[in-house]
Design an enzyme around this catalytic site. Structure first.
Site, mmCIF file in Angstrom:
data_model
loop_
_atom_site.group_PDB
_atom_site.id
_atom_site.type_symbol
_atom_site.label_atom_id
_atom_site.label_comp_id
_atom_site.label_asym_id
_atom_site.label_seq_id
_atom_site.Cartn_x
_atom_site.Cartn_y
_atom_site.Cartn_z
ATOM 1 C CG ASP A 126 -1.796 -1.131 1.409
ATOM 2 O OD1 ASP A 126 -1.404 -2.243 1.067
ATOM 3 O OD2 ASP A 126 -2.910 -0.937 1.939
ATOM 4 C CG HIS A 128 -3.255 4.128 1.563
ATOM 5 N ND1 HIS A 128 -4.558 4.109 1.114
ATOM 6 C CD2 HIS A 128 -3.071 2.942 2.202
ATOM 7 C CE1 HIS A 128 -5.132 2.976 1.468
ATOM 8 N NE2 HIS A 128 -4.240 2.237 2.130
ATOM 9 C CG ASP A 155 -5.340 -0.151 -0.671
ATOM 10 O OD1 ASP A 155 -6.226 -0.468 -1.489
ATOM 11 O OD2 ASP A 155 -5.473 -0.315 0.553
ATOM 12 C CG ASN A 187 -9.270 -2.363 0.426
ATOM 13 O OD1 ASN A 187 -8.037 -2.341 0.437
ATOM 14 N ND2 ASN A 187 -9.985 -1.756 1.354
ATOM 15 C CG HIS A 188 -8.575 2.139 -0.029
ATOM 16 N ND1 HIS A 188 -9.229 3.201 0.571
ATOM 17 C CD2 HIS A 188 -8.287 1.276 0.969
ATOM 18 C CE1 HIS A 188 -9.311 2.994 1.871
ATOM 19 N NE2 HIS A 188 -8.745 1.823 2.136
ATOM 20 C CG HIS A 239 -4.912 -4.954 -1.553
ATOM 21 N ND1 HIS A 239 -3.911 -4.041 -1.340
ATOM 22 C CD2 HIS A 239 -5.910 -4.622 -0.690
ATOM 23 C CE1 HIS A 239 -4.283 -3.186 -0.396
ATOM 24 N NE2 HIS A 239 -5.498 -3.521 0.009
ATOM 25 C CG HIS A 345 -6.277 -5.603 2.996
ATOM 26 N ND1 HIS A 345 -7.007 -4.482 2.637
ATOM 27 C CD2 HIS A 345 -7.182 -6.461 3.531
ATOM 28 C CE1 HIS A 345 -8.279 -4.685 2.933
ATOM 29 N NE2 HIS A 345 -8.408 -5.867 3.474
#
Length: 450
Positions: A126, A128, A155, A187-188, A239, A345
Site C-alpha cells: 500500500d 495511499h 491501494d 480494495n481502495h 492485495h 492491506h
C-alpha cells in the site's frame, strides 16, 4: 473538508535501511530530505509546464522523470486547484486511456515468467497517496527497466493528499514498460472507498469543473486492474490474499420468459479454498460489493486477512472477505507449488487490533511459516496515515521486497522512513470520524455507491 492537521512532528532525517533478512540489517541507503519553497517565493518549476503528450505517443524515461519533477514541485508550490496547469485534462485523458487499454487486456492473475538470472522483481505494498515516499522508493529500489520488474499490490489512492498524482505516475510507468510494471488492484480502488476516504474529493478539488470527468475516468481504469500475480511460478501476490471456492448452479428459466435473466445460485458452504482457475474466471470489473456468484472471489482477494486460527471463516470485522489460517496458507502453497504469498492491506492501525499477528512498525510482517513456505504482509506507506485522528502517531516505517534469481522466492526486505517534512496539505476526508482500518463496512452504502 476538515481543517488541516500537521502531519506529525518532523523527525530527524535518518538513513533508509535495507534489510536483507528479518533478523538483521546489512546495508543502508541514503534518503533525501525535501523542503518547501524558499522564504523569497516559490521556486521555479524544474521542467516546462504544462506537460504535453509526446507527439509520437511514445513515453520515454525523460518524460516520466519530468512528470515526477513536475508533480513534486507542484505539491510544494501550487495549490491543489492548479494541478491542471501542470497536467492538462487532455494529457490526463490520453494517459488514462492508453493505460486502461493495456490493463483491461491483462488476465485476472498476471504471470510474470520472463525473469532470468539478471532480473530482479520489486514488490510494493500500500502507498495511499504518499507521493513523496513513492518517489523515494522508486529511486531507492532503482527505476523499472528491462531487468528490474515492479509489482504494485494496490491501494494507490485515499487518505494521503496526492493519490491522483501517485496513481497517474504509476500509470505512466505502466504505459512506458507494460511488461515490466504490473499494477494490481487494492480494495481502495473502488467507488465506495474513494467516496469515503478522500480520493473523490481530492480529484474534484484538483480538477474543478472537470473533476467529475477525471474521477469517472479513474474509476474506469480501476476496473481494468488485475487482481493478483504469480512471479516466476513461485510467488503469489494479491492485495488481501486468499479466496474461497464458489460453485455455481444456474436456476431454470420460467416457461414463457424467453429473455428472463438466469439467476446464479452460489453454494459457499462449507468454505474451502478457491483455485487459480476460478480466480481467472471472476468478473473483476465490478467495482463494489456485494458481489454474487463468482464475484465473491474479487471481494475475497481484495479484502481478506490472515489469522493464526486454523481454517476459513467470514471476516466479520471488515464485513466482507475471509479470515484464513496457517493451514490454508500451507494448502494453497502446496496445491499450486508455490513458496511465498505476499499480500498487503493492513497498516499499523489495522494490525494494532489483530491479536496473534505482528505489528507493522517496520513495514512488513511474516505472518505464517509453514512447511511449503511463508505468508508475508507488506506495507509501503511510512508514517501512516498522513492524517490521523489520534494524537500519537504510529511512526511506522515502510518496506518493499526484492526477489532475486534463480528462484525469486527468498524475500529481501528493504525498510525506509517517510520523507520529511511533507508539503503542507489538507485532508480530503473527515479523518476524525472515518474509521482508520476499513472495519465494519457499511454494505448498504456500497450498494448505493455503485
Amino acid at each position: 473538508m476538515a481543517d488541516s492537521l500537521p502531519s506529525g512532528p518532523p523527525s530527524d532525517p535518518k538513513p533508509a535501511t535495507a534489510i536483507n533478512s528479518p533478523e538483521e540489517a546489512t546495508t543502508t541507503a541514503s534518503s533525501t530530505t525535501t523542503t518547501s519553497s524558499t522564504p523569497e517565493g516559490p521556486t521555479p518549476p524544474p521542467v516546462q509546464i504544462p506537460l504535453s503528450w509526446p507527439a509520437d505517443s511514445s513515453l520515454t524515461l525523460d518524460w516520466i522523470q519530468n512528470l515526477i519533477s513536475a508533480f513534486d514541485w507542484s505539491s510544494k508550490n501550487l495549490p491543489p486547484a492548479e494541478l491542471p496547469a501542470v497536467l492538462p485534462v487532455s494529457v490526463f485523458d490520453t494517459l488514462v486511456l492508453t493505460a486502461s487499454k493495456i490493463l483491461h487486456k491483462e488476465p485476472n492473475c498476471v504471470r510474470i515468467d520472463d525473469c532470468n538470472d539478471n532480473s530482479r522483481v520489486v514488490v510494493v505494498g500500500d502507498v495511499h497517496g504518499q507521493l513523496h515516499d513513492v518517489i523515494f522508493l522508486l529511486q531507492d529500489a532503482g527505476f523499472p527497466c528491462d531487468d528490474r520488474f515492479f509489482v504494485f499490490n494496490g491501494d494507490y489512492v485515499d487518505r494521503g493528499a496526492w493519490g491522483l498524482e501517485t496513481f497517474l505516475l504509476l500509470l505512466a510507468w505502466k504505459v512506458f514498460l507494460p511488461q515490466r510494471v504490473y499494477l494490481l488492484r487494492g480494495n481502495h480502488e473502488s467507488k465506495y472507498c474513494t467516496s469515503v476516504y478522500g480520493f473523490e474529493k481530492e480529484v474534484l478539488a484538483k480538477y474543478g469543473d472537470k473533476g467529475k470527468h477525471v474521477y469517472r475516468k479513474c474509476l474506469g481504469c480501476f476496473e481494468g486492474l488485475p487482481l493478483a500475480s504469480i512471479i516466476a511460478g513461485h510467488v503469489y501476490t494479491a492485495h488481501g490474499g486468499l479466496f474461497r471456492s464458489v460453485s455455481i448452479t444456474p436456476s431454470k428459466r420460467s416457461k414463457g420468459k424467453k429473455n428472463r435473466r438466469i439467476i446464479l445460485n452460489s453454494e459457499t458452504k462449507p468454505l474451502c479454498l478457491g483455485s487459480l482457475e476460478e480466480l481467472s474466471k471472476a468478473r473483476r470489473s465490478v467495482l463494489d460489493p456485494p458481489w454474487e456468484g463468482q464475484n465473491l472471489i474479487p471481494g475475497d482477494v481484495l479484502w481478506s486477512d490472515p489469522t493464526m486460527k486454523s481454517g476459513l471463516s467470514p471476516n466479520t470485522e471488515r464485513g466482507i472477505g475471509l479470515l484464513w489460517g496457517p493451514d490454508c496458507t500451507e494448502d494453497f502453497l502446496k496445491k499450486f507449488e508455490l513458496k511465498l504469498i505476499i499480500r498487503s492491506h493492513e497498516g499499523p492501525d489495522a494490525r494494532e487490533k489483530r491479536p496473534g499477528l505482528g505489528g507493522m512498525d517496520i513495514g512488513y510482517t511474516i505472518d505464517h511459516v509453514v512447511p511449503s513456505g511463508k505468508l508475508i504482509t507488506l506495507f509501503s506507506a511510512p508514517d501512516y496515515p498522513q492524517f490521523q485522528a489520534t494524537e500519537e502517531r504510529f511512526k511506522n516505517k515502510g518496506a518493499y521486497i526484492v526477489l532475486n534469481p534463480p528462484c525469486f522466492d527468498v524475500p529481501e526486505f528493504h525498510t525506509f522512513e517517510a520523507i520529511t517534512p511533507r508539503p503542507a496539505a489538507k485532508p480530503y476526508y473527515d479523518y476524525e470520524d472515518v474509521i482508520d482500518s476499513d472495519e465494519e463496512l457499511d454494505l448498504a452504502s456500497m450498494v448505493t455507491a455503485t
